[in-house]
Design an enzyme around this catalytic site. Structure first.
Site, short mmCIF file in Angstrom:
data_model
loop_
_atom_site.label_atom_id
_atom_site.label_comp_id
_atom_site.label_asym_id
_atom_site.label_seq_id
_atom_site.Cartn_x
_atom_site.Cartn_y
_atom_site.Cartn_z
N ASP A 1 2.72 4.64 6.52
CA ASP A 1 1.97 3.73 5.66
C ASP A 1 3.00 3.32 4.62
O ASP A 1 3.38 4.15 3.78
CB ASP A 1 0.79 4.44 5.00
CG ASP A 1 -0.02 3.47 4.14
OD1 ASP A 1 0.61 2.71 3.36
OD2 ASP A 1 -1.25 3.45 4.23
N HIS A 2 3.47 2.09 4.67
CA HIS A 2 4.65 1.77 3.86
C HIS A 2 4.38 1.88 2.36
O HIS A 2 5.29 1.99 1.58
CB HIS A 2 5.27 0.43 4.26
CG HIS A 2 4.57 -0.78 3.70
ND1 HIS A 2 3.44 -1.30 4.26
CD2 HIS A 2 4.85 -1.57 2.64
CE1 HIS A 2 3.06 -2.36 3.56
NE2 HIS A 2 3.90 -2.55 2.56
N HIS B 1 -3.66 1.49 2.91
CA HIS B 1 -2.90 1.45 1.66
C HIS B 1 -3.74 1.85 0.43
O HIS B 1 -3.33 2.70 -0.36
CB HIS B 1 -2.31 0.06 1.42
CG HIS B 1 -1.49 -0.47 2.56
ND1 HIS B 1 -0.69 0.34 3.33
CD2 HIS B 1 -1.31 -1.72 3.04
CE1 HIS B 1 -0.09 -0.40 4.24
NE2 HIS B 1 -0.44 -1.65 4.10
C1 BG6 Z 1 0.53 -4.96 5.23
C2 BG6 Z 1 -0.65 -5.84 5.51
O1 BG6 Z 1 0.31 -3.67 5.71
O2 BG6 Z 1 0.76 -4.90 3.82
C3 BG6 Z 1 -0.42 -7.24 4.92
O3 BG6 Z 1 -0.85 -5.93 6.92
C4 BG6 Z 1 -0.08 -7.15 3.48
O4 BG6 Z 1 -1.58 -8.05 5.13
C5 BG6 Z 1 1.05 -6.16 3.23
O5 BG6 Z 1 0.30 -8.46 3.04
C6 BG6 Z 1 1.26 -5.94 1.76
O6 BG6 Z 1 2.42 -5.17 1.57
P1 BG6 Z 1 3.31 -5.30 0.25
O7 BG6 Z 1 4.36 -4.27 0.43
O8 BG6 Z 1 3.82 -6.71 0.19
O9 BG6 Z 1 2.37 -5.00 -0.89
#
Ligand code: BG6
Length: 481
Positions: free
Chosen positions: A175-176, A238
């Site tokens: 989960d990044h 997230h």
């Molecule tokens: C992704 C989603 O996991 O996270 C996207 O699939 C979203 O829809 C993105 O835009 C948001 O990531 P970050 O790192 O730009 O907040």
């Protein structure tokens, strides 16, 4: 302050889907930056594996282009030396082509990691072949991406297909958000300072707001998004992870299972939601910009591009404290923030008690990482005892200088895979517990034929989301960068 870069051990990293979008945008440029920083050893190797009929040179060119386009800020010019570590093999994830060749390329005696940068439909096929062709062994690691299923049943199937081939200790579910520096900082803040923890409970906290606002729409990935929506795309993973880090009990140690056990308890304490605790929205076209339905190419879509929820945790610490969560596309600013709103003073000794406001600890996750603590002080001047509310502001970039220039989430997470540290990765039972809570919410909408409310592009979401807090005598914080 000088950040320390400790090189990881030599590794062979195979990227399945090595020519795909995620690999080109995030994984390969991220590895290049780790190479430049000195963290990736010179003899580490990256092997792209995909269907395309490329040779190693063709792949190097593709990676060079990806670094040019997405490499971001780095002072390192050593692209050729980095590319020399790359190799490529054409594999058929559902057939037999390429697997023996891949087996022949893996070096003994180094760490082996396999990054499944492919749709979840291929996880099981690749896992099975890695074993059948003798490529995987007891120390190999596999990395998988979201979406990890679209409901509990599909997540269970994915878990089972991986568990048939690998032990849980070998599986790294990304989960990044957990790789973002400020998200990790939530744990440092809570468990590295005495100041906050004694107040971190229902006795002192009125409510918590978690906002992940984006300005981008869904154009370009409408087909995926329309089957998913903000609940599956952002909340189940997230926002849930952010909620866990804010709400969990202190783990006994900062190590994978202690942390993940505590996060799991938070997810299990989530109460089912009532329809009036949920607001779904869809951005609407205006004179110059297309709306969600055009972007998703589905003019009858009832998928939400925005969602706001009032969530409760049934446990001792958080009883009676609402957590308001919201996320959406095409909002007024790109801004992710967690705001801890404390209770008001129990008694005021000042005449101007109207001016007393609650303390708010706001943790800005992106784009400008930092923290503010709103406190009440005396208004300067001779005019008696007047109170004003001011933020104590700490922008990490100012406080930490160059060290605040944190690596991208993917860089951090891939290095953790090589180090064999699963703390920032989701365990199978966590993912399943999150779907167990999410599923009835989504099926409730389907049963009611729920249609999202519309909202203007560049706004802070539908009116009903404001009512969600207004009804409770509260107010969302402004979405601003
Ligand atoms: C992704 C989603 O996991 O996270 C996207 O699939 C979203 O829809 C993105 O835009 C948001 O990531 P970050 O790192 O730009 O907040």
């Amino acid at each position: 302050m000088v950040s320390r870069v400790i090189p990881v051990d030599p590794f062979d990293l195979v990227i399945f889907g090595g020519t795909g979008d995620l690999a080109r945008r995030k994984i390969l440029p991220g590895l290049f930056r780790r190479y430049c920083s000195g963290q990736m050893p010179a003899d580490a190797r990256i092997i792209g594996a995909a269907r395309s009929d490329l040779d190693a040179d063709g792949y190097r060119q593709l990676v060079r282009d990806a670094i040019d386009e997405f490499g971001g800020k780095t002072t390192c010019n050593d692209v050729d030396a980095f590319l020399a570590n790359l190799d490529y093999v054409t594999v058929d994830a559902r057939g037999d082509q390429g697997w023996e060749e891949l087996a022949g390329k893996m070096r003994p005696g180094v760490i082996h990691a396999h990054y499944f940068s492919v749709g979840p439909g291929l996880f099981g096929d690749i896992a099975e072949r890695l074993n059948r062709f003798g490529i995987a062994h007891d120390d190999s690691r596999v990395v998988v991406e979201k979406p990890f299923g679209r409901d509990l049943a599909s997540a269970k199937e994915l878990n089972a297909s991986l568990a048939a081939q690998f032990d849980e200790s070998q599986i790294y579910r990304i989960d990044h958000y957990l790789g973002k520096e400020t998200v990790q900082n939530l744990m440092a803040l809570r468990f590295g300072n005495l100041l906050f923890e004694p107040l971190w409970n229902a006795q002192y906290i009125d409510h918590i707001q978690i906002t992940v606002a984006e300005t981008v729409g869904v154009g370009g990935r409408g087909a995926y998004y329309d089957k998913s929506g903000a609940m599956r795309d952002m909340v189940q993973n997230h926002l849930m992870q952010l909620l866990c880090l804010i709400a969990m009990e202190p783990p006994s140690k900062f190590e994978p299972d202690s942390v993940r056990d505590e996060k799991l308890k938070v997810i299990r304490a989530l109460q089912p939601l009532e329809p009036h605790e949920i607001v779904r929205g869809q951005y609407e076209a205006n004179d110059t910009q297309s709306g969600y339905r055009e972007d998703a190419e589905n003019d009858r879509s009832s998928t939400e591009s925005y969602i706001a929820l009032k969530v409760a945790l049934a446990n001792w610490r958080w009883s009676g404290v609402p957590f308001y969560l919201r996320t959406g596309k095409r909002l007024s600013a790109r801004s992710s923030e967690i705001a801890v709103v404390f209770k008001k003073m129990p008694h005021s000794i000042f005449e101007e008690s109207d001016n007393e406001q609650a303390n708010i600890l706001a943790i800005q996750l992106q784009p400008n990482e930092g923290m503010t603590l709103d406190v009440t002080i005396k208004e300067p001047g001779p005019g008696g005892m007047r109170l004003v509310h001011v933020p104590l502001d700490m922008t990490f970039a100012e406080a930490l200088g160059e060290d605040a220039d944190a690596p991208d989430a993917y860089e951090r997470l891939i290095m953790d895979v090589i180090r064999g540290n699963q703390t920032l990765f989701m365990r199978g039972d966590e993912v399943e517990a999150a779907w167990r809570w999410t599923d009835p919410i989504i099926s409730g909408w389907q049963a009611r034929n729920d249609v999202p409310k519309t909202y203007d592009i560049g706004s802070s979401g539908p009116m009903d989301a404001h009512m969600l807090l207004h009804r409770d005598g509260r107010k969302w914080r402004d979405i601003k960068q």
